[in-house]
Design an enzyme around this catalytic site. Sequence first.
Site, PDB file in Angstrom:
ATOM      1  CG  MET A 248      -1.879  -1.196   1.222  1.00  0.00           C
ATOM      2  SD  MET A 248      -2.669  -1.476   2.832  1.00  0.00           S
ATOM      3  CE  MET A 248      -1.326  -2.218   3.773  1.00  0.00           C
TER       4      MET A 248
ATOM      5  CD  GLN B 148      -6.780   4.030   0.887  1.00  0.00           C
ATOM      6  OE1 GLN B 148      -6.531   4.603  -0.184  1.00  0.00           O
ATOM      7  NE2 GLN B 148      -5.821   3.707   1.741  1.00  0.00           N
TER       8      GLN B 148
ATOM      9  CB  THR C  68       0.215   2.138   4.587  1.00  0.00           C
ATOM     10  OG1 THR C  68      -0.760   3.181   4.444  1.00  0.00           O
ATOM     11  CG2 THR C  68      -0.455   0.988   5.299  1.00  0.00           C
ATOM     12  CG  ASN C  69       2.289   7.471   7.370  1.00  0.00           C
ATOM     13  OD1 ASN C  69       2.577   7.779   8.514  1.00  0.00           O
ATOM     14  ND2 ASN C  69       3.207   7.333   6.425  1.00  0.00           N
ATOM     15  CB  THR C  70      -3.590   6.237   4.413  1.00  0.00           C
ATOM     16  OG1 THR C  70      -2.937   7.382   3.846  1.00  0.00           O
ATOM     17  CG2 THR C  70      -5.094   6.384   4.259  1.00  0.00           C
TER      18      THR C  70
ATOM     19  CB  CYS D 283       2.083   9.641   2.312  1.00  0.00           C
ATOM     20  SG  CYS D 283       1.747   8.401   1.053  1.00  0.00           S
ATOM     21  CB  THR D 284       5.042   4.768   3.335  1.00  0.00           C
ATOM     22  OG1 THR D 284       3.909   4.262   2.629  1.00  0.00           O
ATOM     23  CG2 THR D 284       4.827   4.596   4.829  1.00  0.00           C
ATOM     24  CD  GLU D 285       3.099   5.057  -1.145  1.00  0.00           C
ATOM     25  OE1 GLU D 285       3.057   3.828  -1.056  1.00  0.00           O
ATOM     26  OE2 GLU D 285       2.423   5.812  -0.412  1.00  0.00           O
TER      27      GLU D 285
END
Length: 229
Positions: free
Chosen positions: A10, A52, A83-85, A196-198
């Site tokens: 994710m 989501q 993932t943060n979200t 956000c991990t991206e």
Amino acid sequence: MKMIGLIGGMSWESTALYYRIINEQVKQQLGGLHSARSLMYSVDFHEIEKLQAAGEWQKAGEILAEAALSLEKGGADFIVLCTNTMHKVAQQITDAVSIPLLHIADATAQRIRQAGVKKVGLLATAFTMEQEFYKGRLHQSKIDVLVPDAAGRKVVHDIIYQELCLGVIRDESRAQYRKIIAELVDQGAEAIILGCTEITLLVKAEDASVPLFDTTLIHAEDAVKLALG
């Protein structure tokens, strides 16, 4: 060494960073040919993203809780949700298993406190920037959180989903992020959370005039501390 249970995918772009950082850290600390003991359950992000967008967080939580249960059955000693979200459904995950979840917001808050920072700017998905499941954990640690205005939040969110999750890195997008970061600093942000991990794929230290807290790096490092502790 404890077994790390990773829930990934994710997106897989940032999950690959977790895997690399965790193994690099273990090698650095133990030397030789050491690498991390880990299990990974990687979901199909298309399915999660649709839930989501539809606001079906309960269903998304059920999928991730099932993933966590699979990791526990496989021998994981603790869970890292990459993932943060999706920490919005952290409680569903912890309710499903008897092993701990290493919460990304708690790990980040601890680093921010250690740095003596009181007010941060948060860049993340719209869900994370606008809802309380993440900011609330930071507020509990006496950290003030600033987010971009509505137009800025849309830019940050759209670049995450339309580019970074697909592995697309554009200089134009980096420039937009730099502008938004500068605006948050002007409003009093002493540091910026790459929440956000991206985002760490796009934004580096030289893109900001204040320190960056890279949640992917922090979370992965704390996973290694727990595994080796």
